[in-house]
Design a protein around this motif. Structure first.
Motif, PDB file in Angstrom:
ATOM      1  N   SER A   1      31.879  35.449 -18.283  1.00 47.39           N
ATOM      2  CA  SER A   1      31.519  34.331 -17.411  1.00 47.39           C
ATOM      3  C   SER A   1      31.039  34.895 -16.074  1.00 47.39           C
ATOM      4  O   SER A   1      30.932  36.111 -15.903  1.00 47.39           O
ATOM      5  CB  SER A   1      32.718  33.407 -17.204  1.00 47.39           C
ATOM      6  OG  SER A   1      33.633  33.975 -16.270  1.00 47.39           O
TER       7      SER A   1
ATOM      8  N   GLU B   1      28.518  29.879 -16.603  1.00 44.92           N
ATOM      9  CA  GLU B   1      29.605  29.038 -16.111  1.00 44.92           C
ATOM     10  C   GLU B   1      30.594  28.770 -17.242  1.00 44.92           C
ATOM     11  O   GLU B   1      30.212  28.540 -18.390  1.00 44.92           O
ATOM     12  CB  GLU B   1      29.061  27.720 -15.576  1.00 44.92           C
ATOM     13  CG  GLU B   1      28.185  27.856 -14.343  1.00 44.92           C
ATOM     14  CD  GLU B   1      28.970  28.262 -13.098  1.00 44.92           C
ATOM     15  OE1 GLU B   1      30.213  28.086 -13.104  1.00 44.92           O
ATOM     16  OE2 GLU B   1      28.350  28.733 -12.136  1.00 44.92           O
ATOM     17  N   VAL B   2      31.869  28.769 -16.905  1.00 45.42           N
ATOM     18  CA  VAL B   2      32.917  28.577 -17.899  1.00 45.42           C
ATOM     19  C   VAL B   2      32.713  27.277 -18.668  1.00 45.42           C
ATOM     20  O   VAL B   2      32.782  27.249 -19.910  1.00 45.42           O
ATOM     21  CB  VAL B   2      34.300  28.598 -17.226  1.00 45.42           C
ATOM     22  CG1 VAL B   2      35.385  28.142 -18.196  1.00 45.42           C
ATOM     23  CG2 VAL B   2      34.619  30.004 -16.702  1.00 45.42           C
TER      24      VAL B   2
ATOM     25  N   PHE C   1      37.682  34.068 -22.846  1.00 45.09           N
ATOM     26  CA  PHE C   1      36.939  34.693 -21.758  1.00 45.09           C
ATOM     27  C   PHE C   1      37.568  36.052 -21.463  1.00 45.09           C
ATOM     28  O   PHE C   1      38.745  36.136 -21.104  1.00 45.09           O
ATOM     29  CB  PHE C   1      36.957  33.800 -20.524  1.00 45.09           C
ATOM     30  CG  PHE C   1      36.179  32.535 -20.706  1.00 45.09           C
ATOM     31  CD1 PHE C   1      34.805  32.516 -20.530  1.00 45.09           C
ATOM     32  CD2 PHE C   1      36.816  31.354 -21.076  1.00 45.09           C
ATOM     33  CE1 PHE C   1      34.070  31.350 -20.722  1.00 45.09           C
ATOM     34  CE2 PHE C   1      36.102  30.186 -21.265  1.00 45.09           C
ATOM     35  CZ  PHE C   1      34.724  30.178 -21.085  1.00 45.09           C
TER      36      PHE C   1
ATOM     37  N   ASP D   1      36.535  38.611 -19.122  1.00 47.49           N
ATOM     38  CA  ASP D   1      35.726  39.157 -18.037  1.00 47.49           C
ATOM     39  C   ASP D   1      36.148  40.579 -17.716  1.00 47.49           C
ATOM     40  O   ASP D   1      37.295  40.985 -17.947  1.00 47.49           O
ATOM     41  CB  ASP D   1      35.840  38.264 -16.805  1.00 47.49           C
ATOM     42  CG  ASP D   1      35.040  36.980 -16.968  1.00 47.49           C
ATOM     43  OD1 ASP D   1      33.842  37.070 -17.286  1.00 47.49           O
ATOM     44  OD2 ASP D   1      35.616  35.890 -16.790  1.00 47.49           O
TER      45      ASP D   1
ATOM     46  N   ALA E   1      38.967  33.810 -14.593  1.00 46.64           N
ATOM     47  CA  ALA E   1      38.452  32.595 -15.226  1.00 46.64           C
ATOM     48  C   ALA E   1      39.561  31.637 -15.660  1.00 46.64           C
ATOM     49  O   ALA E   1      39.264  30.516 -16.078  1.00 46.64           O
ATOM     50  CB  ALA E   1      37.589  32.956 -16.440  1.00 46.64           C
TER      51      ALA E   1
ATOM     52  N   GLU F   1      39.724  27.832 -14.354  1.00 46.21           N
ATOM     53  CA  GLU F   1      38.543  27.091 -14.807  1.00 46.21           C
ATOM     54  C   GLU F   1      38.598  26.845 -16.309  1.00 46.21           C
ATOM     55  O   GLU F   1      38.235  25.758 -16.788  1.00 46.21           O
ATOM     56  CB  GLU F   1      37.276  27.872 -14.478  1.00 46.21           C
ATOM     57  CG  GLU F   1      36.942  27.954 -13.005  1.00 46.21           C
ATOM     58  CD  GLU F   1      35.699  28.795 -12.779  1.00 46.21           C
ATOM     59  OE1 GLU F   1      34.625  28.388 -13.268  1.00 46.21           O
ATOM     60  OE2 GLU F   1      35.813  29.849 -12.137  1.00 46.21           O
ATOM     61  N   ALA F   2      39.029  27.843 -17.052  1.00 48.56           N
ATOM     62  CA  ALA F   2      39.087  27.696 -18.508  1.00 48.56           C
ATOM     63  C   ALA F   2      40.092  26.631 -18.914  1.00 48.56           C
ATOM     64  O   ALA F   2      39.843  25.837 -19.830  1.00 48.56           O
ATOM     65  CB  ALA F   2      39.452  29.036 -19.150  1.00 48.56           C
TER      66      ALA F   2
ATOM     67  N   GLY G   1      39.945  27.024 -24.886  1.00 45.64           N
ATOM     68  CA  GLY G   1      39.456  27.996 -23.920  1.00 45.64           C
ATOM     69  C   GLY G   1      40.587  28.887 -23.456  1.00 45.64           C
ATOM     70  O   GLY G   1      41.432  28.465 -22.673  1.00 45.64           O
TER      71      GLY G   1
ATOM     72  N   VAL H   1      42.021  32.984 -22.186  1.00 48.19           N
ATOM     73  CA  VAL H   1      41.586  34.032 -21.255  1.00 48.19           C
ATOM     74  C   VAL H   1      42.299  35.346 -21.548  1.00 48.19           C
ATOM     75  O   VAL H   1      43.524  35.374 -21.749  1.00 48.19           O
ATOM     76  CB  VAL H   1      41.848  33.607 -19.791  1.00 48.19           C
ATOM     77  CG1 VAL H   1      41.537  34.758 -18.839  1.00 48.19           C
ATOM     78  CG2 VAL H   1      41.005  32.393 -19.425  1.00 48.19           C
TER      79      VAL H   1
END
Length: 240
Positions: free
Chosen positions: A9, A18-19, A36, A38, A44, A47-48, A59, A61
């Motif tokens: 992301s 963008e997430v 995600f 990263d 993230a 946001e996820a 979603g 992470v």
């Protein structure tokens, strides 16, 4: 469940995805979720969590950590409680054995990411055969070409480890939906994901790829594509 285990992301340098947009596209592509990962961070996460509820798709992470011998996808059962990687290890690149030990001590699972990718600094290569504590090998990275994926699958076979897959999406939403990991049981959290990775109940899946003819599938990468073998001490195990 089909989950893309390797997605970037805007929290990865050089990536503008963008997430929320990633999760929306994942749902449109028929994926059940994405993780995600990263580079060197878990930023993230908030946001996820929010976007996953609104988009109706899983979603999660993790992080892709850069070490002195390759990149590693690290997944934690409770990422909210994990300190930033810089707090854990200092300045990257980090010693790979330290990363494996610390992530495992935190209850996490570590996957060797595109270990034969020569486009990165300090790729893992055959050093993978000397490592203990890996849960799986990324046998299919959708953005990688050439023998890199074939060699990763072969390494997983020698190590008796499962293969996972991810898009490695970085530059475009169009990279999503090309590869994913099949989980046999439902995944609702990072803890579920880690448990199944450790149990080895996962399979890599190429999406929308025409199978090779049988003869091409049987023919592995040529010896001259492989380069020399490294030290395998402690790595090659008996096949179950």
């Amino acid at each position: 469940m089909l989950i893309d285990l390797h997605v970037h992301s805007r929290h990865t340098q050089g990536c503008a995805l963008e997430v929320r947009d990633v999760l929306r596209r994942a749902r449109e592509e028929g994926l059940d979720g994405v993780v995600f990962t990263d580079l060197n961070g878990l930023e993230a996460l908030p946001e996820a969590r929010a976007a996953a509820k609104e988009e109706g798709v899983l979603g999660l992470v993790g992080a892709e950590l850069v070490t002195d011998h390759g990149h590693y996808l690290c997944y934690f059962p409770e990422p909210e409680k994990v300190p930033a990687p810089a707090q854990l290890f200092g300045t990257p690149p980090w010693p790979v054995r330290e990363v494996l030990a610390r992530v495992t001590a935190l209850g996490g699972a570590v996957v060797a990411a595109h270990p034969y990718d020569k486009t990165i600094d300090r790729p893992c290569g055959d050093f993978i055969f000397t490592l203990d504590g890996l849960a799986a090998v990324e046998g299919l990275h959708a953005r990688k070409r050439g023998p890199a994926n074939d060699l990763a699958i072969e390494a997983a076979d020698h190590l008796n480890l499962p293969c996972v897959a991810g898009s490695g999406a970085l530059g475009s939403l169009d990279e999503l939906g090309k590869a994913a990991t099949l989980f046999r049981r439902p995944v609702a959290s990072e803890a579920d994901l880690v448990a199944q990775l450790k149990a080895g109940t996962v399979h890599c899946v190429a999406i929308g790829v025409t199978p090779q003819p049988a003869e091409a599938a049987r023919r592995g990468p040529r010896r001259d594509e492989r380069g020399g073998r490294g030290d395998r001490r402690g790595g090659r195990r008996e096949r179950r």
